[in-house]
Write an enzyme that holds these catalytic residues in place. Structure first.
Site, short mmCIF file in Angstrom:
data_model
loop_
_atom_site.label_atom_id
_atom_site.label_comp_id
_atom_site.label_asym_id
_atom_site.label_seq_id
_atom_site.Cartn_x
_atom_site.Cartn_y
_atom_site.Cartn_z
N GLU A 81 -1.53 -29.15 6.76
CA GLU A 81 -1.86 -28.48 5.64
C GLU A 81 -3.03 -29.21 4.85
OE1 GLU A 81 -1.30 -25.49 4.08
OE2 GLU A 81 -2.48 -26.60 2.46
N ARG A 129 5.67 -16.44 -5.52
CA ARG A 129 5.57 -17.04 -4.51
C ARG A 129 5.64 -18.56 -4.28
NH1 ARG A 129 0.86 -14.57 -1.47
NH2 ARG A 129 0.66 -12.31 -2.50
N ARG A 174 -4.64 -10.30 -12.00
CA ARG A 174 -3.17 -10.57 -11.56
C ARG A 174 -2.78 -11.48 -12.50
NH1 ARG A 174 -3.14 -13.11 -5.64
NH2 ARG A 174 -1.28 -12.33 -5.33
N ASP A 181 -2.67 -13.90 7.81
CA ASP A 181 -4.00 -13.38 7.20
C ASP A 181 -5.19 -13.99 8.15
OD1 ASP A 181 -2.94 -12.26 5.11
OD2 ASP A 181 -3.91 -13.13 3.73
N ALA A 203 1.89 -10.24 3.82
CA ALA A 203 2.76 -11.38 4.35
C ALA A 203 3.61 -10.86 5.40
CB ALA A 203 3.39 -11.81 3.21
P1 FAD Z 1 -1.99 -18.46 3.13
O1 FAD Z 1 -0.91 -18.04 2.22
O2 FAD Z 1 -3.45 -18.22 2.69
O3 FAD Z 1 -1.87 -19.92 3.53
C1 FAD Z 1 -2.88 -20.44 4.37
C2 FAD Z 1 -2.48 -22.13 4.41
O4 FAD Z 1 -3.55 -22.69 5.17
C3 FAD Z 1 -2.66 -22.71 2.90
O5 FAD Z 1 -1.72 -23.34 2.61
C4 FAD Z 1 -4.25 -23.22 3.18
O6 FAD Z 1 -4.22 -24.42 2.24
C5 FAD Z 1 -4.16 -23.87 4.48
N1 FAD Z 1 -5.19 -24.22 5.16
C6 FAD Z 1 -6.44 -23.47 5.00
N2 FAD Z 1 -7.38 -23.94 5.79
C7 FAD Z 1 -7.04 -24.96 6.26
C8 FAD Z 1 -7.47 -26.10 7.26
N3 FAD Z 1 -8.69 -25.82 7.44
N4 FAD Z 1 -6.65 -27.12 7.71
C9 FAD Z 1 -5.22 -27.19 7.16
N5 FAD Z 1 -4.71 -26.32 6.37
C10 FAD Z 1 -5.61 -25.15 5.90
N6 FAD Z 1 1.71 -9.35 1.18
C11 FAD Z 1 2.93 -8.87 1.39
O7 FAD Z 1 3.56 -8.78 2.25
N7 FAD Z 1 3.59 -8.17 0.04
C12 FAD Z 1 2.91 -8.18 -1.19
O8 FAD Z 1 3.27 -7.69 -2.11
C13 FAD Z 1 1.59 -8.73 -1.33
N8 FAD Z 1 1.01 -8.56 -2.39
C14 FAD Z 1 -0.28 -9.21 -2.41
C15 FAD Z 1 -1.10 -9.02 -3.64
C16 FAD Z 1 -2.52 -9.55 -3.71
C17 FAD Z 1 -3.02 -9.12 -4.91
C18 FAD Z 1 -3.05 -9.98 -2.50
C19 FAD Z 1 -4.44 -10.63 -2.60
C20 FAD Z 1 -2.22 -10.14 -1.38
C21 FAD Z 1 -1.18 -9.76 -1.14
N9 FAD Z 1 -0.17 -9.72 -0.25
C22 FAD Z 1 1.11 -8.91 0.01
C23 FAD Z 1 -0.84 -10.24 1.15
C24 FAD Z 1 -0.15 -11.97 1.34
O9 FAD Z 1 -0.42 -12.48 0.22
C25 FAD Z 1 -0.85 -12.55 2.37
O10 FAD Z 1 -0.94 -11.83 3.77
C26 FAD Z 1 -0.10 -13.80 3.00
O11 FAD Z 1 0.08 -14.73 1.65
C27 FAD Z 1 -0.79 -14.73 3.96
O12 FAD Z 1 -0.10 -15.73 4.04
P2 FAD Z 1 -0.63 -16.88 5.43
O13 FAD Z 1 0.23 -17.63 5.41
O14 FAD Z 1 -1.23 -16.08 6.38
O15 FAD Z 1 -1.76 -17.46 4.53
#
Ligand code: FAD
Length: 422
Positions: free
Chosen positions: A42, A120, A200, A317, A330
């Site tokens: 991370e 979150r 937000r 994502d 998510a």
């Molecule tokens: P992230 O949460 O972005 O985590 C990525 C991690 O990788 C971070 O900790 C970052 O620091 C780390 N990282 C990045 N690059 C590197 C690197 N090069 N090396 C090491 N670490 C790195 N989804 C739902 O299911 N329900 C909801 O109600 C919902 N509401 C939403 C509302 C809004 C306004 C938005 C914008 C999105 C919403 N979503 C919702 C979507 C949801 O937020 C995302 O799909 C989800 O958070 C993605 O999770 P993730 O773990 O894939 O990515």
């Protein structure tokens, strides 16, 4: 893939998960449960999430349980009931926010505890308690990957390196793993601005309840109308109201995809909803004078043709960033984590089979954009015809909620048993 399988069957597989967000942590917990050696890398100095809400429908919660019941425990310990906890079912409700009177346009039955929100940061904290911190490496920002015949070498920005049998990029919408997998020149390596912005914030429930009444304040509502919409649901044991207001932003995003958050104002939101019904105007008045304004980026313009190459693949994502209008990004990442845990369980086999997650997750990317247009009365097939809107929203929501999870797992197991394909 044959070589990969042989090399991995001879020892305990070592998987590197890049990114300790919701998807990375859920996946890591699931892999550990299946006796797979996992290291999470991370970039931040600790687990970090923003102070906003995220909600899950029943199918996502079911996937959590199939990965590891500990994940459901983590979620349930911070989840907030939508309305009265004694109600036998949860409804998602769409209200006419534009005309005075706030008419209920339609509602969908999401089932018992079928829609629950949480803060979150609280969820991430609970998830982080369920993984051995020796397996998590903070301040490790991935810079490059070098794949050999037998393993992958990870190079971090601080100059250090690590090795793994395979790498899963859960590094979010700005994914480095995706850029390394596709090459920076590939348009699909980057997300693009959807020309929507999201304001937000969290508002104390006491204030919200006084202004809106408890029926509205304590339940999820989506207030829809021309060119904008507003969503809210309760959080933190119903002590906070999570509010998100969506507006058009016709101009290009000046900060680029690396900086998707800027400061917005209550005045901007008030101006967007100025001619609307009193509930939306009241909601806008509850916002603080300054609040976060998020540019909504997604993978709609340039979807990925594959989520995997060799020993590297993507989830969450990083693979299929979608606009948030279905509130399912998510949840879709949790489905990915379940698919990966199932595929990797007995032995690591061809990662190219993870393409089976492609059609559904890319449908989410497209449908998230389209459903926004339906909410805002400008989707060509529905316009202002509310019965057509209901038909479309029902079909799309049910496609998300009633996904055949067992069918997906059976398909993945069948693929796995049929042996390597490359
Ligand atoms: P992230 O949460 O972005 O985590 C990525 C991690 O990788 C971070 O900790 C970052 O620091 C780390 N990282 C990045 N690059 C590197 C690197 N090069 N090396 C090491 N670490 C790195 N989804 C739902 O299911 N329900 C909801 O109600 C919902 N509401 C939403 C509302 C809004 C306004 C938005 C914008 C999105 C919403 N979503 C919702 C979507 C949801 O937020 C995302 O799909 C989800 O958070 C993605 O999770 P993730 O773990 O894939 O990515």
């Amino acid at each position: 893939a044959q070589k990969l399988q042989e090399s991995i069957q001879s020892s305990v597989p070592r998987i590197a998960v890049i990114g300790g967000g919701i998807v990375g942590l859920v996946l890591a917990i699931g892999l550990v449960k299946r006796d797979i050696q996992v290291d999470v890398y991370e970039q931040s100095s600790g687990f970090r999430e923003i102070g906003a809400g995220v909600a899950f429908t029943a199918n996502a919660i079911k996937c959590m349980g199939l990965i590891d019941s500990n994940i459901v425990d983590a979620f349930r310990s911070v989840a907030t009931p939508n309305g009265d906890p004694n109600e036998s079912t949860d409804y998602l409700q769409w209200i006419d926010g534009f005309h005075e009177g706030g008419k209920l346009l339609f509602r969908l039955d999401a089932g018992y505890k079928g829609f629950e929100g949480c803060h979150r940061a609280h969820l991430l904290e609970e998830l982080s308690k369920r993984i051995d911190h020796k397996q998590v490496h903070f301040r490790k920002r991935l810079a490059s990957l070098v794949e050999t015949d037998t393993h992958v070498v990870l190079e971090f920005e601080d100059g250090s390196t690590a090795e793994a049998d395979a790498v899963i990029g859960c590094d979010g919408i700005k994914s480095t793993v995706r850029i390394l997998l596709l090459g920076s020149e590939d348009p699909a390596a980057h997300p693009y601005f959807s020309h929507k912005v999201a304001y937000r914030t969290l508002v104390p429930m006491e204030r919200a309840e006084k202004a809106l009444g408890s029926h509205i304040a304590r339940r999820q509502h989506m207030h829809v109308g021309p060119g904008a919409h507003m969503l809210h649901f309760p959080l933190a044991n119903q002590t906070m109201l999570n509010i998100v207001a969506f507006a058009d932003e016709p101009a290009d995003w000046p900060h680029g995809s690396q900086n998707m958050v800027t400061s917005g104002t209550r005045q901007e939101v008030e101006a967007t909803f100025a001619g609307w019904g009193s509930t939306c105007r009241t909601l806008a008045s509850l916002l603080p004078p300054q609040l976060e304004k998020w540019a909504v980026f997604d993978a709609y313009d340039h979807p990925l043709s594959s989520y995997a190459k060799g020993r590297v693949c993507l989830a969450g994502d990083a693979a299929h960033a979608s606009a948030p209008h279905h509130g399912a990004g998510a949840g879709m990442g949790i489905e990915d984590a379940l698919a990966l845990c199932t595929l990797l369980e007995p032995a690591l086999k061809s990662s190219s089979r993870l393409q089976s997650r492609g059609p559904r997750s890319q449908w989410l990317v497209r449908s998230s954009r389209e459903v926004c247009d339906i909410y805002e009365w400008k989707y060509p097939g529905t316009g202002t015809d509310m019965s057509k809107c209901l038909e479309e929203i029902t079909y799309r929501s049910h496609k998300l909620w009633y996904f055949d999870i067992e069918g997906m797992l059976a398909d993945l197991r069948r693929l796995q048993e049929s042996g390597p394909q490359e």
